[in-house]
Motif scaffolding. Structure first.
Motif, mmCIF file in Angstrom:
data_model
loop_
_atom_site.group_PDB
_atom_site.id
_atom_site.type_symbol
_atom_site.label_atom_id
_atom_site.label_comp_id
_atom_site.label_asym_id
_atom_site.label_seq_id
_atom_site.Cartn_x
_atom_site.Cartn_y
_atom_site.Cartn_z
ATOM 1 N N ASN A 1 0.804 -1.221 0.000
ATOM 2 C CA ASN A 1 0.000 0.000 0.000
ATOM 3 C C ASN A 1 0.839 1.275 0.000
ATOM 4 O O ASN A 1 0.306 2.372 0.087
ATOM 5 C CB ASN A 1 -0.968 0.029 1.185
ATOM 6 N N ALA A 2 2.169 1.116 -0.105
ATOM 7 C CA ALA A 2 3.030 2.305 -0.159
ATOM 8 C C ALA A 2 4.182 2.125 -1.147
ATOM 9 O O ALA A 2 5.164 2.852 -1.096
ATOM 10 C CB ALA A 2 3.579 2.608 1.226
ATOM 11 N N ASN A 3 4.059 1.131 -2.027
ATOM 12 C CA ASN A 3 5.108 0.821 -2.999
ATOM 13 C C ASN A 3 6.429 0.564 -2.276
ATOM 14 O O ASN A 3 6.454 0.095 -1.152
ATOM 15 C CB ASN A 3 5.230 1.945 -4.031
ATOM 16 N N GLU A 4 7.556 0.887 -2.931
ATOM 17 C CA GLU A 4 8.850 0.595 -2.324
ATOM 18 C C GLU A 4 9.103 1.440 -1.078
ATOM 19 O O GLU A 4 9.925 1.079 -0.228
ATOM 20 C CB GLU A 4 9.981 0.815 -3.334
ATOM 21 N N ASN A 5 8.405 2.560 -0.947
ATOM 22 C CA ASN A 5 8.585 3.389 0.248
ATOM 23 C C ASN A 5 8.134 2.668 1.514
ATOM 24 O O ASN A 5 8.515 3.047 2.611
ATOM 25 C CB ASN A 5 7.806 4.701 0.097
ATOM 26 N N GLY A 6 7.305 1.638 1.362
ATOM 27 C CA GLY A 6 6.847 0.889 2.511
ATOM 28 C C GLY A 6 7.936 0.075 3.173
ATOM 29 O O GLY A 6 7.741 -0.453 4.271
ATOM 30 N N LEU A 7 9.104 -0.035 2.539
ATOM 31 C CA LEU A 7 10.219 -0.773 3.110
ATOM 32 C C LEU A 7 11.151 0.117 3.923
ATOM 33 O O LEU A 7 12.016 -0.380 4.647
ATOM 34 C CB LEU A 7 11.029 -1.451 1.996
ATOM 35 N N ARG A 8 11.004 1.411 3.796
ATOM 36 C CA ARG A 8 11.951 2.321 4.447
ATOM 37 C C ARG A 8 11.644 2.482 5.935
ATOM 38 O O ARG A 8 10.487 2.499 6.344
ATOM 39 C CB ARG A 8 11.943 3.683 3.756
ATOM 40 N N LYS A 14 15.168 7.234 9.608
ATOM 41 C CA LYS A 14 16.608 7.458 9.467
ATOM 42 C C LYS A 14 17.327 7.331 10.807
ATOM 43 O O LYS A 14 18.425 6.772 10.885
ATOM 44 C CB LYS A 14 16.831 8.846 8.869
ATOM 45 N N VAL A 15 16.703 7.813 11.869
ATOM 46 C CA VAL A 15 17.353 7.775 13.174
ATOM 47 C C VAL A 15 17.553 6.344 13.653
ATOM 48 O O VAL A 15 18.579 6.022 14.283
ATOM 49 C CB VAL A 15 16.534 8.593 14.208
ATOM 50 N N VAL A 16 16.620 5.445 13.330
ATOM 51 C CA VAL A 16 16.762 4.047 13.747
ATOM 52 C C VAL A 16 17.844 3.352 12.924
ATOM 53 O O VAL A 16 18.585 2.513 13.434
ATOM 54 C CB VAL A 16 15.425 3.299 13.621
ATOM 55 N N LEU A 17 17.949 3.718 11.645
ATOM 56 C CA LEU A 17 19.000 3.144 10.807
ATOM 57 C C LEU A 17 20.370 3.466 11.398
ATOM 58 O O LEU A 17 21.248 2.590 11.451
ATOM 59 C CB LEU A 17 18.882 3.698 9.389
ATOM 60 N N ALA A 18 20.528 4.680 11.874
ATOM 61 C CA ALA A 18 21.796 5.057 12.505
ATOM 62 C C ALA A 18 22.016 4.276 13.801
ATOM 63 O O ALA A 18 23.146 3.869 14.111
ATOM 64 C CB ALA A 18 21.804 6.562 12.774
ATOM 65 N N GLN A 19 20.943 4.055 14.556
ATOM 66 C CA GLN A 19 21.060 3.287 15.794
ATOM 67 C C GLN A 19 21.474 1.845 15.499
ATOM 68 O O GLN A 19 22.304 1.269 16.209
ATOM 69 C CB GLN A 19 19.727 3.306 16.542
ATOM 70 N N GLY A 71 19.360 -3.262 2.513
ATOM 71 C CA GLY A 71 18.008 -2.742 2.472
ATOM 72 C C GLY A 71 17.425 -2.665 3.859
ATOM 73 O O GLY A 71 18.063 -3.030 4.854
ATOM 74 N N THR A 72 16.195 -2.182 3.941
ATOM 75 C CA THR A 72 15.492 -2.050 5.213
ATOM 76 C C THR A 72 14.058 -2.543 5.049
ATOM 77 O O THR A 72 13.574 -2.736 3.934
ATOM 78 C CB THR A 72 15.461 -0.586 5.698
ATOM 79 N N ARG A 73 13.386 -2.711 6.180
ATOM 80 C CA ARG A 73 11.975 -3.106 6.158
ATOM 81 C C ARG A 73 11.321 -2.676 7.466
ATOM 82 O O ARG A 73 11.926 -2.823 8.536
ATOM 83 C CB ARG A 73 11.837 -4.620 6.005
ATOM 84 N N LEU A 74 10.109 -2.170 7.368
ATOM 85 C CA LEU A 74 9.269 -2.020 8.549
ATOM 86 C C LEU A 74 8.437 -3.293 8.663
ATOM 87 O O LEU A 74 7.572 -3.563 7.826
ATOM 88 C CB LEU A 74 8.366 -0.792 8.430
#
Length: 438
Positions: free
Chosen positions: A308-315, A318-323, A342-345
């Protein structure tokens, strides 16, 4: 009382739905249909359809410790093939507080006879052979804990695919592409007689089992479950290793730090290292103009995924990525210098106390909830459906029936999580491809 020849409808083809279907088939139930909103199955959005999940007995609640031990025994059977990998789980965050989560977990592991090795400090962690030669481990300052040899990880997607295939072979029916919007009830007595999907199709049933995971509260807003079932996005990131690098790290244990919430797996079969934070997570309520959620005007947190958010749904934020990178540096400093693949919620369905929700709706004996995995259901995949089947047949122990009841009072919080404050997901805070670089 539900009978074996009654028509059973399961909403959701994830961990709870599949395990429940399998155990009901084992007990002679013959008419089982599983609906799922995903256009094809297994559903890529489901939290259970993932690279891997931790399998551990280390819980501060001895019920889960014992059930995990039972699940591990099943994971090791021929039925699950090589889905389970017993590499051990290094449980960090041990403290002098005997009531802390990790300390009580240790007590419970010992009580069930788990094989453990205590490490009192970071030097022992590095020197007791818990990591193979060639793996550079960071200082792990101010960290103590224990290695539980009776644990590891499961190839989550493989397990889902395997059980889906077995259910099909035994006569279970799957209908993908059916997003359920509401329960259909008799006008006379209010008892549910089936479900209506968003496309207008109706499926009749003698019993509806709602196993919709993180979509439970938003798919059934009329049940007013948002205080019992909260969809939270949990941040995951991956790193791609070469075959040579993966060979060095493959015999590492799963590292799980209850003090920080950080956990990291050894490389999987594709040489990918996954890491995440076991934290309170993020909620997301679609904007008014977003019609993808029938509950977007009710303030109900709804998963935001690739469907329901295309590829943006995987992002992820930013603050957690740094953590994640900072925590990884505290364990494997060499890997922390590599770019993220890559990342995923990953969307959980959380209950306030971390216990699952398994039981009939108090006002409707034709609806069973089997949900609120709270980030710790998959490790029990082989056996969790047994609890649901017991509840359906009226065989669930009274203490467990109360523990998992839909209308129970929540007197505790999930102590395994890092932090207890759930944050709101802001789309302008999400990471970009540039943020994946070290």
């Amino acid at each position: 009382m539900i009978q074996p020849d009654d028509k059973i409808l399961i909403v959701g083809a994830g961990c709870f739905g599949l395990s429940t279907a399998s155990h009901l088939l084992n007990r002679g139930f013959s008419d089982i249909t599983i609906l799922d909103k995903a256009a094809s199955l297994p559903a890529a959005d489901a939290a259970s359809y993932d690279l891997n999940k931790i399998v551990r007995t280390s819980y501060d609640d001895v019920f889960y410790t014992k059930l995990a031990q039972e699940a591990i025994a099943q994971w090791k059977t021929e039925e699950w093939g090589d889905t389970y990998h017993e590499c051990g789980v290094l449980v960090l965050g041990h403290s002098d507080d005997k009531h802390s989560y990790s300390s009580q977990s240790y007590v419970n592991d010992i009580s069930v006879g788990a094989r453990v090795a205590v490490v009192e400090n970071s030097t022992e962690i590095r020197n007791k052979g818990m990591f193979p030669d060639g793996v550079r481990v960071a200082s792990l300052q101010n960290t103590a804990g224990y290695l539980n040899y009776d644990g590891g990880w499961a190839n989550a997607a493989q397990g889902i695919e395997l059980l889906t295939s077995k259910i099909r072979a035994r006569g279970g029916k799957f209908v993908p592409g059916k997003e359920v919007c509401r329960l259909v009830r008799n006008a006379e007595d209010g008892r549910t007689r089936g479900v209506e999907c968003c496309d207008g199709s109706v499926f009749d049933a003698d019993l509806v089992i709602i196993a919709a995971g993180a979509w439970t509260a938003s798919s059934f807003p009329q049940l007013q479950l948002k205080e019992k079932c909260l969809a939270t996005g949990q941040s995951v990131a991956t790193i791609q290793l070469t075959a040579e690098e993966a060979q060095v790290y493959r015999r590492c244990p799963v590292v799980l730090n209850f003090s920080t919430g950080f956990y990291v797996f050894p490389p999987n079969q594709d040489n990918v290292v996954k890491m995440a934070l076991h934290a309170a997570g993020y909620t997301y309520v679609p904007q008014q103009h977003d019609t993808s959620s029938p509950s977007n005007d009710l303030g109900i947190s709804t998963p935001r995924t690739i469907s329901n958010a295309n590829e943006n749904g995987l992002r992820i934020p930013k603050v957690v990525l740094a953590q994640l990178r900072a925590h990884l540096r505290e364990v494997y400093p060499d890997l922390a210098e590599k770019p993220f693949l890559g990342t995923r919620l990953c969307w959980y369905n959380d209950s306030p106390d971390g216990d699952w929700v398994i039981g009939f709706l108090p006002d409707d004996p034709a609806v069973m909830l089997a949900t609120a995995g709270s980030g710790h259901a998959y490790k029990f995949f082989p056996v969790i459906g047994k609890l649901v089947a017991d509840a359906i047949e009226g065989k669930l122990e009274p203490l467990l029936a109360s523990k998992f009841a839909v209308d129970r009072r929540h007197s505790d919080v999930d102590r395994s999580r890092y932090g207890q404050t759930v944050e709101v997901l802001h789309l302008d805070s999400l990471c970009t491809p540039e943020d994946l670089r070290p």
